[in-house]
Design a protein around this motif. Structure first.
Motif, PDB file in Angstrom:
ATOM      1  N   PRO A   8       0.823  -1.199   0.000  1.00  0.00           N
ATOM      2  CA  PRO A   8       0.000   0.000   0.000  1.00  0.00           C
ATOM      3  C   PRO A   8       0.864   1.259   0.000  1.00  0.00           C
ATOM      4  N   SER A   9       0.248   2.413  -0.136  1.00  0.00           N
ATOM      5  CA  SER A   9       1.023   3.649  -0.058  1.00  0.00           C
ATOM      6  C   SER A   9       1.324   3.987   1.402  1.00  0.00           C
ATOM      7  N   HIS A  10       0.400   3.617   2.291  1.00  0.00           N
ATOM      8  CA  HIS A  10       0.587   3.842   3.724  1.00  0.00           C
ATOM      9  C   HIS A  10       0.149   2.597   4.473  1.00  0.00           C
ATOM     10  N   GLN A  11       0.849   2.281   5.554  1.00  0.00           N
ATOM     11  CA  GLN A  11       0.450   1.164   6.399  1.00  0.00           C
ATOM     12  C   GLN A  11       0.747   1.533   7.845  1.00  0.00           C
ATOM     13  N   VAL A  12      -0.285   1.347   8.673  1.00  0.00           N
ATOM     14  CA  VAL A  12      -0.123   1.542  10.111  1.00  0.00           C
ATOM     15  C   VAL A  12      -0.297   0.190  10.775  1.00  0.00           C
ATOM     16  N   THR A  13       0.603  -0.165  11.667  1.00  0.00           N
ATOM     17  CA  THR A  13       0.528  -1.466  12.305  1.00  0.00           C
ATOM     18  C   THR A  13       0.939  -1.364  13.761  1.00  0.00           C
ATOM     19  N   GLN A  14       0.577  -2.368  14.519  1.00  0.00           N
ATOM     20  CA  GLN A  14       0.970  -2.422  15.921  1.00  0.00           C
ATOM     21  C   GLN A  14       2.308  -3.141  16.041  1.00  0.00           C
ATOM     22  N   MET A  15       3.102  -2.704  16.995  1.00  0.00           N
ATOM     23  CA  MET A  15       4.383  -3.358  17.269  1.00  0.00           C
ATOM     24  C   MET A  15       4.179  -4.861  17.457  1.00  0.00           C
ATOM     25  N   ILE A  79       8.145  -8.054   7.023  1.00  0.00           N
ATOM     26  CA  ILE A  79       8.744  -7.822   8.332  1.00  0.00           C
ATOM     27  C   ILE A  79       7.931  -8.644   9.319  1.00  0.00           C
ATOM     28  N   ARG A  80       8.565  -9.609   9.961  1.00  0.00           N
ATOM     29  CA  ARG A  80       7.819 -10.609  10.737  1.00  0.00           C
ATOM     30  C   ARG A  80       7.223 -10.023  12.006  1.00  0.00           C
ATOM     31  N   SER A  81       7.993  -9.310  12.734  1.00  0.00           N
ATOM     32  CA  SER A  81       7.533  -8.772  14.018  1.00  0.00           C
ATOM     33  C   SER A  81       8.039  -7.338  14.108  1.00  0.00           C
ATOM     34  N   THR A  82       7.162  -6.427  13.746  1.00  0.00           N
ATOM     35  CA  THR A  82       7.611  -5.037  13.589  1.00  0.00           C
ATOM     36  C   THR A  82       8.001  -4.407  14.916  1.00  0.00           C
ATOM     37  N   LYS A  83       8.983  -3.525  14.817  1.00  0.00           N
ATOM     38  CA  LYS A  83       9.435  -2.744  15.969  1.00  0.00           C
ATOM     39  C   LYS A  83       9.145  -1.269  15.673  1.00  0.00           C
ATOM     40  N   LEU A  84       9.166  -0.472  16.707  1.00  0.00           N
ATOM     41  CA  LEU A  84       8.936   0.960  16.525  1.00  0.00           C
ATOM     42  C   LEU A  84       9.935   1.544  15.528  1.00  0.00           C
ATOM     43  N   GLU A  85      11.184   1.085  15.620  1.00  0.00           N
ATOM     44  CA  GLU A  85      12.238   1.642  14.766  1.00  0.00           C
ATOM     45  C   GLU A  85      12.150   1.195  13.300  1.00  0.00           C
ATOM     46  N   ASP A  86      11.180   0.325  12.994  1.00  0.00           N
ATOM     47  CA  ASP A  86      10.946  -0.037  11.589  1.00  0.00           C
ATOM     48  C   ASP A  86      10.109   1.012  10.861  1.00  0.00           C
ATOM     49  N   SER A  87       9.597   1.970  11.593  1.00  0.00           N
ATOM     50  CA  SER A  87       8.814   3.042  10.963  1.00  0.00           C
ATOM     51  C   SER A  87       9.701   3.810   9.994  1.00  0.00           C
ATOM     52  N   ALA A  88       9.284   3.845   8.746  1.00  0.00           N
ATOM     53  CA  ALA A  88      10.108   4.452   7.699  1.00  0.00           C
ATOM     54  C   ALA A  88       9.325   4.436   6.397  1.00  0.00           C
ATOM     55  N   MET A  89       9.901   5.065   5.390  1.00  0.00           N
ATOM     56  CA  MET A  89       9.418   4.930   4.022  1.00  0.00           C
ATOM     57  C   MET A  89      10.231   3.806   3.387  1.00  0.00           C
ATOM     58  N   TYR A  90       9.551   2.851   2.797  1.00  0.00           N
ATOM     59  CA  TYR A  90      10.209   1.727   2.149  1.00  0.00           C
ATOM     60  C   TYR A  90      10.058   1.857   0.642  1.00  0.00           C
ATOM     61  N   PHE A  91      11.200   1.843  -0.032  1.00  0.00           N
ATOM     62  CA  PHE A  91      11.212   1.974  -1.478  1.00  0.00           C
ATOM     63  C   PHE A  91      11.642   0.666  -2.136  1.00  0.00           C
ATOM     64  N   CYS A  92      10.908   0.300  -3.152  1.00  0.00           N
ATOM     65  CA  CYS A  92      11.307  -0.800  -4.017  1.00  0.00           C
ATOM     66  C   CYS A  92      11.952  -0.196  -5.259  1.00  0.00           C
ATOM     67  N   ALA A  93      12.906  -0.892  -5.823  1.00  0.00           N
ATOM     68  CA  ALA A  93      13.531  -0.448  -7.073  1.00  0.00           C
ATOM     69  C   ALA A  93      13.816  -1.663  -7.937  1.00  0.00           C
ATOM     70  N   SER A  94      13.937  -1.414  -9.227  1.00  0.00           N
ATOM     71  CA  SER A  94      14.329  -2.492 -10.123  1.00  0.00           C
ATOM     72  C   SER A  94      15.281  -1.950 -11.176  1.00  0.00           C
ATOM     73  N   SER A  95      16.039  -2.831 -11.765  1.00  0.00           N
ATOM     74  CA  SER A  95      16.966  -2.409 -12.818  1.00  0.00           C
ATOM     75  C   SER A  95      17.109  -3.512 -13.846  1.00  0.00           C
ATOM     76  N   GLY A  96      17.539  -3.066 -15.031  1.00  0.00           N
ATOM     77  CA  GLY A  96      17.914  -3.992 -16.077  1.00  0.00           C
ATOM     78  C   GLY A  96      19.399  -4.283 -15.995  1.00  0.00           C
ATOM     79  N   PRO A  97      19.973  -4.829 -17.039  1.00  0.00           N
ATOM     80  CA  PRO A  97      21.386  -5.203 -17.010  1.00  0.00           C
ATOM     81  C   PRO A  97      22.336  -4.026 -16.847  1.00  0.00           C
ATOM     82  N   ASP A  98      21.902  -2.804 -17.176  1.00  0.00           N
ATOM     83  CA  ASP A  98      22.810  -1.661 -16.994  1.00  0.00           C
ATOM     84  C   ASP A  98      22.848  -1.178 -15.550  1.00  0.00           C
TER      85      ASP A  98
END
Lengths: 112, 110
Positions: A8-15, A79-98
């Motif tokens: 999702p674009s945003h996710q709120v979860t409990q520790m 993330i199996r068991s989230t911690k408070l310090e896991d709060s962040a923006m997570y980016f996925c990226a992909s690339s080709g052979p270059d």
């Protein structure tokens, strides 16, 4: 122009809860990555993935983290068991052979 | 250890003025460097890569191995250039990780 998408674009979860962040890389790309950015800090590498296996992981990517390519299009970060310090923006990226990496819009994860 | 340093967190210029965003690196291998731009609430976009030697949106960057720098330049800044700019180093590791600088927030004033 093809783009990396993330849900999702945003996710709120409990520790202690498990979260799965999803990504659809650019279709002809073979290299996949996850990065994260804690608020106010720099973008940090988590893991790279190629040929259905992890090719490199950082010290942040401990046993609580896992990645998977469950089908031909999705790439997930769990993330199996989230911690408070896991709060962040997570980016996925992909690339080709270059190896020019193209980023998704990110998922903002908030752990309460 | 490999590092990317962007010494300016904030940079403000007037429209039409030249702009230079500084990036310095330390790396023992053969450096491959990128600039990414992030407009407000949007994704990181690849702006340019040093080996391509292209000029994107009027921006250029030259790799100076002697000074270990990869500064981003534009002769005439536009208001739409206001964004966060990140310099990144591609490491010659098994996973081809990018190491990012802390970013420079550029504001172009009218």
């Amino acid at each position: 122009e093809p783009e990396v998408t993330q849900t999702p674009s945003h996710q709120v979860t409990q520790m202690g809860q498990e979260v799965i962040l999803r990504c659809v890389p650019i279709s002809n790309h073979l290299y996949f990555y996850w990065y994260r950015q804690i608020l106010g800090q720099k973008v940090e590498f988590l893991v790279s993935f190629y040929n259905n296996e992890i090719s490199e992981k950082s010290e942040i990517f401990d046993d609580q983290f896992s990645v998977e390519r469950p089908d031909g299009s999705n790439f997930t970060l769990k993330i199996r068991s989230t911690k408070l310090e896991d709060s962040a923006m997570y980016f996925c990226a992909s690339s080709g052979p270059d190896l020019s990496q193209y980023f998704g819009p990110g998922t903002r994860l908030l752990v309460l | 250890a490999q590092r990317v340093t962007q010494p300016e967190k904030l940079l403000s210029v007037f429209k039409g003025a030249p702009v230079e965003l500084k990036c310095n690196y330390s790396y023992s291998g053969s450096p491959e460097l990128f600039w990414y731009v992030q407009y407000s609430r949007q994704r990181l976009q690849l702006l340019l890569r040093h080996i391509s030697r292209e000029s994107i949106k009027g921006f250029t960057a030259d790799l100076n191995k002697g000074e270990t720098s990869f500064h981003l330049k534009k002769p005439f800044a536009q208001e739409e250039d206001s964004a966060m700019y990140y310099c990144a180093l591609l490491e010659e590791t098994s996973g081809s990780r990018l190491t990012f600088g802390e970013g420079t927030q550029l504001t172009v004033n009218p």
